[in-house]
Structures are given as C-alpha cells and as structure tokens.
Design an enzyme around this catalytic site. Structure first.
Site, PDB file in Angstrom:
ATOM      1  N   HIS A 125       0.835  -1.203   0.000  1.00 35.27           N
ATOM      2  CA  HIS A 125       0.000   0.000   0.000  1.00 35.27           C
ATOM      3  C   HIS A 125       0.865   1.247   0.000  1.00 35.27           C
ATOM      4  CE1 HIS A 125       1.148  -0.492   4.197  1.00 35.27           C
ATOM      5  NE2 HIS A 125       0.902   0.799   4.359  1.00 35.27           N
ATOM      6  N   ARG A 293       5.992   7.173  13.082  1.00 36.65           N
ATOM      7  CA  ARG A 293       5.840   7.710  11.725  1.00 36.65           C
ATOM      8  C   ARG A 293       5.270   9.127  11.763  1.00 36.65           C
ATOM      9  NH1 ARG A 293       1.313   4.731   8.848  1.00 36.65           N
ATOM     10  NH2 ARG A 293       0.160   6.292   9.993  1.00 36.65           N
TER      11      ARG A 293
HETATM   12 FE   LIG Z   1       2.057   2.141   5.581  1.00 40.43          FE
END
Ligand SMILES: [Fe+2]
Length: 326
Positions: A125, A293
């Site tokens: 993805h 992240r």
């Molecule tokens: Fe991802």
C-alpha cells in the site's frame, strides 16, 4: 553520488554521501546528523536525493519525537498522524506502530493474531490513499526492533510504470480508480472495532491510475492492492484483471528494496511514487517492534491527461485542523 555539507557549528563540515542500494531506487544516506538543524545546501541535497531515489535510509540516528517532527517539517507542512487513531500523547503528528511482545501459543493463535487483528495485516500500500490528498512523504523511525524479522519492503512505482509496454502505459494514463479502506483484506466478521471505525471514517477518493510527480514530471503508477477497489472506467471483470496484472507487475522483486532495521534508523519515502509492505514475520518471536511515523501533507494527484483526484466522501486529509506540538 550527491555531496553537500553539514551545519554542525564549530565542527568540521560533514560530507553527505548518497549511495544507491538497488538497481532502480532507494539509497543509503550518510554524513548527516538529523538531530541537528539542516543547512540549506544539505536540505537541497536531501530533497534532490529523495526526488532521484524515492526512498532514503539514514542509519542509527536515534531521533526524539520532536526531532523527527522537525525533520518532517523540512519537507513540507505536516498531515495528521492518522485518520482516526490517536497520536502519541503530547505529539500530535507522531503515529506509533507497535507489534509483537507476546508470543502466540500455537498455530491457531498465530492465525488469529494475524488475520483477526487488523494492525497485523498490511499488504502492499501507499499510506492513506483513501483520502483525496494522501501524504506526500513519510518519515518512519525504528525505536525498538526484533533480533530478526520485522523488515519493511518498498516497491518503486516510477520504474514499474516505465517498464510496462507503451500501449499499456497509454491505456492506464487515461484511467481513474477508487480507493477506500477494507479493500485489500476484510477481517473476519463485522464486529471488529477497527473495521467499523475505518468504514465510519468514510474516506473514499478517486485518483488517476497514473500520477505525474510535480517536481520531476515523472509518471508513477498510483494504485495499490490495499486501497484500490476498482478502475472506474472498466467493467468489474475488466477492472479486476487489469488491477491484478498491474499489482503483480509493480511488486516484482526487481522493483523492490528491503530494509533490515536497526534501532535508530530513519526511512524517508515518497508516498506518491512507492508502495510498501509491513513485515508479517516477527510476531511469533515474542519480541517488541516499535516504530514512529510522521506524514508530510500531500495534494490531490494529477494524471497525465489532466484528470485529478476527487473526494467521493470524507474531508481532505491535511484539513483536519492545525495542531500544535505539545
Ligand atoms: Fe504504511
């Protein structure tokens, strides 16, 4: 090899070295400390390297949440940490990805952990392509890594596009596709909390199947198995077969790079020109893997024939409201 200087005040200027790690994309970057302010020429060199290599690896940097957020800001304004999951407390742009830590007792429990727990399931993805404006760049850092396993792999959608036949490229250039959650996998049952939340979040977008990268003019495939449900202009069986062909092509090993994480490593990638897949090979080890992240906000995609991304439902992703770092 790209070279620039590092701003470490009062110290000898470091030399930035960019070393490609595969035949097509991905590069190791050394000679830069990401926990310090980046000099303008260093930042220019990093942006050029990201444009050229699409995934950059910085080894053993050991950033704090604040330093990671500060680094991401050098590549553009930030997007929310996640459409519905809570960020790390006090750090609204940091999303934690934590897996492992308890060793499944047996095969059945491993199966359940993998197939009934959405966070364990990934598939190839790009991040948040159910939004009309998915993140442009992603900055991922490894805090705790297992002794083995846990690698992340990326695929290069610029090279994958370029290595399709010219008639097929022209065909794909004209098309758009729908992106939504719960496409690449459907967990068992409808009672799963994450499944319900993802559906309720209501993010659905149409994107060009091929997007033009504004900085370089390069074209990249912009579909992925986890989010892309169908090609709008084709019949369902035509769409399924074309997507299967494109997915099988773009995830071929020659278009991929795999990173073996060490604690402190940082990866920065172009989310418009790559797909990635999280590891599925470490949860049985009983060792923790913790990653953090940050997203740089993106824009609607522009296709080669002028088609642009449109929101079918849900808000623009970066429009979730300004948040300040606590
Ligand atoms: Fe991802």
């Amino acid at each position: 090899m790209d070279r620039a200087s590092d701003p470490a005040a009062g110290k000898p200027r470091q030399r930035l070295v960019v070393t490609p790690v595969t035949g097509h994309f991905g590069a190791d970057v050394s000679g830069v400390r990401l926990d310090r302010p980046l000099a303008p020429d260093t930042l220019t060199a990093l942006r050029r390297a990201l444009r050229r290599h699409r995934v950059l690896f910085f080894r053993r940097q050991a950033l704090t949440h604040g330093q990671q957020t500060g680094l991401a800001r050098r590549f553009g304004p930030l997007a929310p940490a996640h459409p519905w999951q809570e960020p790390v407390p006090g750090h609204p742009f940091i999303h934690a990805l934590a897996t492992g830590g308890s060793r499944p007792a047996g095969a059945e429990e491993q199966h359940r952990a993998r197939w009934r727990t959405p966070d364990y399931l990934s598939g190839w993805h790009a991040d948040i392509t159910a939004a009309v404006d998915p993140p442009s760049f992603c900055i991922l850092r490894a805090a705790t890594v297992p002794s083995r396993g846990g690698d992340t792999t990326w695929a290069d959608l610029v090279t994958a596009y370029q290595q399709l036949s010219e008639p097929l490229r022209r065909f794909l250039d004209e098309l758009t596709a729908e992106h939504r959650y719960m496409v690449g996998y459907v967990p068992f049952g409808v009672t799963d909390t994450a499944s319900r939340t993802a559906t309720a979040a209501g993010l659905v977008a149409h994107h060009p199947v091929v997007r033009v990268l504004p900085e370089s003019g390069l074209r990249a495939l912009f579909v992925n198995p986890a989010f892309t449900s169908h090609i709008n202009e084709l019949s369902p069986p035509e769409s399924r077969r074309i997507l299967d062909l494109v997915f099988a092509h773009m995830t071929r090993p020659e278009f991929s790079v795999r990173h073996r994480w060490e604690a402190g490593d940082v990866a920065v990638w172009d989310n418009r020109a790559t797909v990635h897949i999280a590891p599925e090979d470490h949860e049985h080890l009983g060792e923790v893997r913790t990653m953090y992240r940050v997203f740089v906000a993106g824009s609607p995609a522009l296709g080669p024939t002028g088609r642009t991304s449109t929101a079918v439902s849900g808000p623009r992703y970066q429009a979730a409201g300004p948040r300040t770092e606590g």
